[in-house]
Design a protein around this motif. Sequence first.
Motif, PDB file in Angstrom:
ATOM      1  N   ARG A  64      14.160   1.258  39.508  1.00  0.00           N
ATOM      2  CA  ARG A  64      13.632   0.228  40.394  1.00  0.00           C
ATOM      3  C   ARG A  64      12.653  -0.599  39.574  1.00  0.00           C
ATOM      4  NH1 ARG A  64      13.453   4.878  43.483  1.00  0.00           N
ATOM      5  NH2 ARG A  64      14.848   4.862  45.265  1.00  0.00           N
TER       6      ARG A  64
ATOM      7  N   TYR B 208       9.914  -3.641  39.887  1.00  0.00           N
ATOM      8  CA  TYR B 208       9.090  -4.470  40.757  1.00  0.00           C
ATOM      9  C   TYR B 208       8.464  -5.550  39.896  1.00  0.00           C
ATOM     10  CZ  TYR B 208       9.578  -0.345  43.708  1.00  0.00           C
ATOM     11  OH  TYR B 208      10.085   0.704  44.438  1.00  0.00           O
TER      12      TYR B 208
ATOM     13  N   SER C 221      17.565  -1.579  41.246  1.00  0.00           N
ATOM     14  CA  SER C 221      17.047  -2.584  42.173  1.00  0.00           C
ATOM     15  C   SER C 221      15.953  -3.359  41.464  1.00  0.00           C
ATOM     16  CB  SER C 221      16.434  -1.933  43.417  1.00  0.00           C
ATOM     17  OG  SER C 221      17.380  -1.156  44.102  1.00  0.00           O
ATOM     18  N   MET C 222      15.861  -4.654  41.779  1.00  0.00           N
ATOM     19  CA  MET C 222      14.755  -5.465  41.301  1.00  0.00           C
ATOM     20  C   MET C 222      14.154  -6.153  42.530  1.00  0.00           C
ATOM     21  SD  MET C 222      14.475  -8.435  38.342  1.00  0.00           S
ATOM     22  CE  MET C 222      15.423  -7.494  37.160  1.00  0.00           C
ATOM     23  N   ILE C 223      12.859  -5.929  42.730  1.00  0.00           N
ATOM     24  CA  ILE C 223      12.199  -6.384  43.946  1.00  0.00           C
ATOM     25  C   ILE C 223      10.997  -7.235  43.574  1.00  0.00           C
ATOM     26  CG2 ILE C 223      11.004  -5.585  46.042  1.00  0.00           C
ATOM     27  CD1 ILE C 223      12.796  -2.873  44.657  1.00  0.00           C
ATOM     28  N   ILE C 224      10.838  -8.360  44.254  1.00  0.00           N
ATOM     29  CA  ILE C 224       9.673  -9.207  44.021  1.00  0.00           C
ATOM     30  C   ILE C 224       8.584  -8.789  45.005  1.00  0.00           C
ATOM     31  CG2 ILE C 224       8.791 -11.573  44.023  1.00  0.00           C
ATOM     32  CD1 ILE C 224      11.716 -12.442  43.392  1.00  0.00           C
ATOM     33  N   VAL C 225       7.395  -8.505  44.451  1.00  0.00           N
ATOM     34  CA  VAL C 225       6.254  -8.051  45.246  1.00  0.00           C
ATOM     35  C   VAL C 225       5.093  -9.036  45.078  1.00  0.00           C
ATOM     36  CG1 VAL C 225       6.946  -5.631  45.082  1.00  0.00           C
ATOM     37  CG2 VAL C 225       5.365  -6.577  43.390  1.00  0.00           C
TER      38      VAL C 225
END
Length: 133
Positions: A78, A80, A106-110
Amino acid sequence: MTDSVRKVVTGAPWEEQFGYSRAVELPNGTVLVSGCTSVVDGQIADGGPYDQAVNSFNVALGALKQLDLGAEHVVRTRMYITHARDVEEVGRAHKELFDAVRPAASMIIVSGFVDPRLVVEVEVEAYRDGESA
């Protein structure tokens, strides 16, 4: 007890301050690595998103190494990130490290991290398949 949980503690300041382990290996061979950033020897390493991603993954892989595991055991990552503009650089770092393994990812923008100089944090999950711990 042979079915106990194994823990990796690296001495990073936040591990002690917030009460967590860098990695935990479950009796079934699953290894969960906590969020890793580009903090080396207590200092944020210089560099942009690519460099921070490489450093962050190396922190995670260092925890796996303490359990005699490597990148080839990684089954999930993952990533972030704080800015969409960093997707390509962080993705490039991931590909360089894990292309041969091809874990679920997964790549998530926080909105941000505990230190605003950090732009990347990663988590890794690994699996010890049929090996003795």
